[in-house]
Design a protein around this motif. Structure first.
Motif: not given
Length: 553
Positions: A92-97, A100-102, A118-120, A239-240
């Motif tokens: 996930e790209r942010h804490p609430e992600g 959050v779908s693409h 699509s989800y992480p 930073a992975e």
């Protein structure tokens, strides 16, 4: 509502959920003697799997594609036509992600275009682990440890209302375990990244070695210096942000280790590295839980990601006393990612609700043209137990189970009392002799033979074979005295439970050897005909029939 989850790339799979119930999951390696970890790169596979279950793409309300770290390198087609898709990230790209779908369009199935979400990738691991757990069913919260090949171990907290990231436990990507084999032991001539089976082989190989405190000290010091240190040199690694840079740092770590461990046996180095990682995992998990005190309710743990297949680490976490209960789904690695993708779609719409599911949701046994020299006769399970008691292995074929472990649906079964049976089964399967053979045991008697001997239906925890039984059931005892136990309830409707009851009546023993029935490097046999053509086991039992070469009914 019907949701179809799709896992592209390695461990390709298709799963369908309808109204919070798993209808099926087809891992592509379990089709047509495909290679282990078979990818999906042609969307015709989705159409075929849906059709076999009486569904058309238009019958699906929502398609969900699992997220991934790669953006290229996978040539996607539908039929012969190229397809270009985008999908969510690995993490996930942010804490609430997490949910959050693409959203995309252009998923081409049978010549028609469909929208998709699509989800992480980590979301799929999180949802597949929690939604299948007893904690979700009871409405309880749980921590969820996700440790996959290219990420640091990530701890989440999840309850029916939502999930949030807690923190990374330590800066070691999951691939570090398999990468150790590139520098020590018998697999240095192959790339651990290209051979996804190395980690499992390594778990078997370390039983040849011993934990050496001097070696652990070397690994710990180099870890602190090269990987844990908060230095500019490690900025990209921490930073992975780049798998290539992460893997390069790991290789440098092992090169430095090898220089200091030239005088040590490779099996001791690998066993010690396993022990180092296990101690680090428990130490850092303990530290995190001591710092994180604002999580109410029962203290449960779900484990997912490829590292969830490490039975010794699972057992160490369960025995640590840090958690009230520990759950590992039978598909913690990417074999469960299609289920996870579908569960992510379900969670986005309904929250983290429990999924109704069965382990026997894999592909049904296919009909195949049996070789003419093989013949069948009706055969009861009591009669089959007599063959097994006579020291003859049997292929036991039925509907495939979910996940990478053979649990009696596509297995070779044999007596555990024969001193030579483990080597015989490894010879049959063309495997190294240090590889273990698992026991399957009636649940109510497992404690007589194994410690802890707790219910373990999916072979996901380590058990010690009790000392008084090691010489009596040698075929299922690993080199270090352990066993990757599978338990099954006496009252289970699965045919293997009935077979164990019949075998117990004949021998007094409620257990058998259980190893996967497959060609080397391939998934489970998709039909009895494949096992017959393979021909390395004399007896094949399926649907009440015993197939034997040259026998006549």
């Amino acid at each position: 509502m019907r949701i179809c989850g799709i896992k592209l790339g390695h461990d390709g799979a298709i799963a369908v959920i309808e109204d919070e119930r798993l209808i099926f999951c087809v891992e592509q390696e379990k089709r047509g003697n495909n290679r282990r970890y078979q990818a999906i790169d042609n969307f015709d596979a989705v159409v075929v799997d849906l059709a076999e279950h009486g569904l058309d793409p238009h019958d699906i309300d929502c398609f969900v594609i699992d997220g991934a770290w790669w953006r290229d390198g996978l040539r996607l087609v539908s039929g012969a036509e190229p397809v270009t898709l985008e999908w969510a990230s690995y993490v996930e790209r942010h804490p609430e992600g997490l949910l959050v779908s693409h959203d995309g369009c252009g998923l081409v199935l049978d010549g028609r275009s469909f929208p998709y979400r699509s989800y992480p990738h980590v979301t799929g691991h999180l949802t597949s682990a929690y939604c299948t757990s007893p904690f979700a069913k009871a409405g309880q919260p749980a921590f969820c440890l996700i440790w996959d090949g290219i990420i640091f171990p990530r701890l989440y907290y999840i309850d029916p209302g939502g999930a949030r990231f807690v923190e990374c436990l330590f800066p070691l990507i999951g691939q570090v375990y398999a990468t150790a084999a590139d520098h020590f032991g018998p697999y240095t001539n192959r790339s651990s990244w290209d051979d996804l089976g190395v980690a499992g082989k390594l778990m078997a190989y370390i039983a040849l070695g011993s934990t050496d405190e001097d070696i652990i000290t070397v690994f710990r010091n180099l870890y602190e210096e090269r990987l844990a240190a908060d230095a500019e040199l490690m900025r990209h690694y921490h930073a992975e942000s780049s798998f290539d840079s992460s893997l390069a740092a790991i290789h440098e770590f092992f090169r430095a280790s090898a220089l200091q461990l030239k005088a040590k046996r490779p099996e001791d180095a690998l066993a010690s590295f396993h022990g180092f990682l296990e101690r680090l995992l428990i130490l850092e998990m303990t530290s995190v839980l001591q710092r994180q005190t604002d999580f109410p309710g029962a203290r449960n743990l779900c484990i997912a990601g490829g590292c969830g297949l490490n039975i010794k680490w699972n057992s160490a976490l369960r025995a640590s006393g840090l958690f009230d209960a520990v759950w590992v789904p039978p598909f913690p690695n990417d074999s469960g990612s299609a289920i996870g993708a579908a569960c992510a779609g379900m969670a986005a719409d309904k929250g983290f609700v429990p999924l109704e599911w069965s382990i026997d949701s894999g592909p049904a046994l296919q009909r195949g043209d049996m070789p003419s020299e093989w013949n069948a006769v009706p055969y009861s399970l009591h009669e089959l137990a007599r063959i097994l008691a006579g020291n003859k292995p049997v292929v036991f074929a039925g509907r495939a189970e979910l996940g990478p472990r053979a649990l009696g649906g596509r297995s070779i079964l044999a007596t555990a009392t024969s001193p030579g049976m483990k080597d015989h089964l490894n010879d049959i399967k063309l495997r190294e002799h240090f590889r273990p053979v698992a026991p399957v045991c009636l649940e109510d008697r497992a404690g007589e033979f194994f410690s802890p001997g707790k219910p373990d239906p999916y072979m996901l925890f380590d058990h010690e074979t009790r000392a008084e039984w090691r010489d009596k059931i040698p075929a299922i005892v690993h080199l270090d005295g352990s066993a990757r136990l599978q338990t099954i309830a006496r009252t289970s409707p699965h045919k293997i439970a009935e077979l164990l009851v019949e075998y117990e009546k004949l021998t007094g023993l409620p257990l058998l050897c259980n190893t996967s029935a497959n060609l080397p490097g391939r998934g489970f046999f998709p039909d009895a005909a494949s096992a017959c053509r393979w021909g390395r086991v004399e007896h094949i039992w399926s649907d009440g029939l015993l197939w034997t070469k040259g026998a006549h009914g």
